[in-house]
Design an enzyme around this catalytic site. Structure first.
Site, mmCIF file in Angstrom:
data_model
loop_
_atom_site.group_PDB
_atom_site.id
_atom_site.type_symbol
_atom_site.label_atom_id
_atom_site.label_comp_id
_atom_site.label_asym_id
_atom_site.label_seq_id
_atom_site.Cartn_x
_atom_site.Cartn_y
_atom_site.Cartn_z
ATOM 1 C CD GLU A 281 -2.721 1.417 2.421
ATOM 2 O OE1 GLU A 281 -3.439 2.441 2.518
ATOM 3 O OE2 GLU A 281 -2.721 0.505 3.276
ATOM 4 C CD GLU B 169 -6.758 -1.513 6.380
ATOM 5 O OE1 GLU B 169 -5.951 -0.688 5.904
ATOM 6 O OE2 GLU B 169 -7.927 -1.222 6.670
ATOM 7 C CD GLU C 41 -5.844 0.327 -0.032
ATOM 8 O OE1 GLU C 41 -6.269 0.868 1.019
ATOM 9 O OE2 GLU C 41 -4.902 -0.475 -0.059
ATOM 10 C CG ASN D 137 -5.137 4.918 0.456
ATOM 11 O OD1 ASN D 137 -6.029 4.215 0.909
ATOM 12 N ND2 ASN D 137 -3.858 4.696 0.728
ATOM 13 C CG ASP E 275 -8.782 1.334 3.275
ATOM 14 O OD1 ASP E 275 -8.534 0.312 3.934
ATOM 15 O OD2 ASP E 275 -8.121 2.390 3.368
#
Length: 378
Positions: A141, A321, A234, A202, A264
């Site tokens: 990420e 996560e 995301e 993101n 997410d």
């Protein structure tokens, strides 16, 4: 007449040329921290982000709240009330209080961030995402960092609030996503055998809804020559539910460009599980709150089990996560999650360290990625 009105109101009459930044004053300029007498470089005393608002002011009535920060002076909030015609502004400058905690150092940071974006100082660092079946690197990420000269690498908590206040989040996001595309392409080209990895970046719904977002992202991926299906976007659950119909339309457009989609922080928006099938997501990320709560909370385990079951039915994969211990890793694997992300494996790595992890893995934490299948399909 304007000068008389200024005197009566305890204000400062100003005639400003936006092109040159020069201004003529009439009144007690010293009361506003302006030491110039009669003529001065007014725009140099205006906070950088406020200069942009002033420059973008359309012709006609002007009513702006500005921050003045003259050299060696304190920050003052003022109200500029008048009229713009062409590059000229004729107005009154009125006191408007001290403002919420603004200091010269804040204005310096604003100016530095604006300049940093122009210099492409916003980069991505990469937190590994690990396949639970085999504990090898599956992807990263991309997380925003500011490589600020003289201060080193700054984390998101140190500058994203500033970017948001200045309306620069879109530019920050573009640079992070572009940096991620460039690094991913480099890892593919540098590896002896193409690794089976991806990078996920993101975006807020505000960015997704902005004009040209899909085209800008697609152009960045094409320019970097990122293989199709190797880049993911995301979007948080809470953001999606602000305008689900429009979000669904745009997400389909993003997916059509070859980008996979990740939902997410699932579980934080309290949306109905049954509504997920309207969105073209490929992956669900279970929010770290539920992951951390599962060790002691049966209800958190039940929610996670429901999400995993639904994701399976919809053909999605699941990332947990906030995995911080081996016990957490074992539990999310037992619950049916496919991948995990968290400090048990690694924090965010700089591009060089991430590239090394692609080649060698991280000793004692995870193995390097597996070779890419010949089809190249993620």
């Amino acid at each position: 007449m304007l000068a008389k009105a200024a005197e009566a109101a305890g204000a400062l009459a100003i005639e400003l040329d936006l092109e040159s930044g020069k201004a003529r004053f009439s009144g007690a300029a010293q009361a506003f921290g302006l030491t110039c007498n009669g003529v001065g470089d007014f725009l140099d005393c205006v906070a950088p982000s406020d200069r942009k608002a002033l420059a973008e002011q359309k012709e006609g009535p002007v009513d702006l709240r500005l921050r003045l920060a003259p050299p060696g002076g304190e920050v003052r909030y003022v109200r500029l009330l008048g009229h713009r015609k062409g590059d000229g502004v004729t107005a009154l400058l009125l006191p408007a209080g001290t403002g919420p905690g603004t200091t010269l150092s804040t204005l310096d940071a604003e100016a530095a961030l604006t300049a940093g974006l122009e210099a492409h100082e916003i980069i991505a660092h990469y937190q590994p995402i690990i396949a639970l079946d085999g504990e090898y690197l599956a992807g990263f990420e991309a997380l925003a960092r500011w490589h600020r000269p003289g201060l080193g690498v700054m984390g998101p908590d140190d500058f994203l609030f500033l970017a948001d206040r200045l309306g620069l989040m879109g530019q920050v996001g573009d640079q992070v996503r572009g940096s991620a595309a460039d690094n991913l392409a480099r890892w593919f080209s540098d590896a002896p055998a193409a690794p089976d990895i991806y990078v996920s970046a993101n975006a807020s719904v505000g960015e997704l809804f902005s004009d040209g977002f899909v085209e800008t992202l697609a152009a960045a991926l094409e320019s970097a020559k990122v293989p199709r299906g190797r880049y993911r976007l995301e979007i948080t659950e809470t953001e999606i539910m602000r305008d689900p119909d429009r979000a669904a339309e745009l997400l389909h457009a993003v997916k059509a460009s070859g980008v996979k989609l990740v939902l997410d922080d699932f579980g934080t928006g309290y949306s109905s599980l049954s509504r997920l099938d309207r969105f073209p997501f490929d992956v669900i990320k279970i929010d770290q709150y539920f992951v951390r709560s599962m060790l002691a909370d049966a209800s958190a385990r039940a929610i996670t089990a429901s999400v995993v079951k639904l994701a399976r039915n919809l053909g999605m994969t699941i990332i947990a996560e906030g995995v911080e211990t081996a016990e957490m890793a074992d539990l999310v694997a037992e619950m049916g999650c496919d991948f995990a992300q968290g400090f048990h494996y690694a924090g965010a790595l700089d591009p060089q360290a991430a590239g090394l992890a692609v080649r060698q893995g991280l000793s004692g934490r995870f193995a390097p990625p597996r070779p890419l299948r010949r089809s190249g399909v993620a």
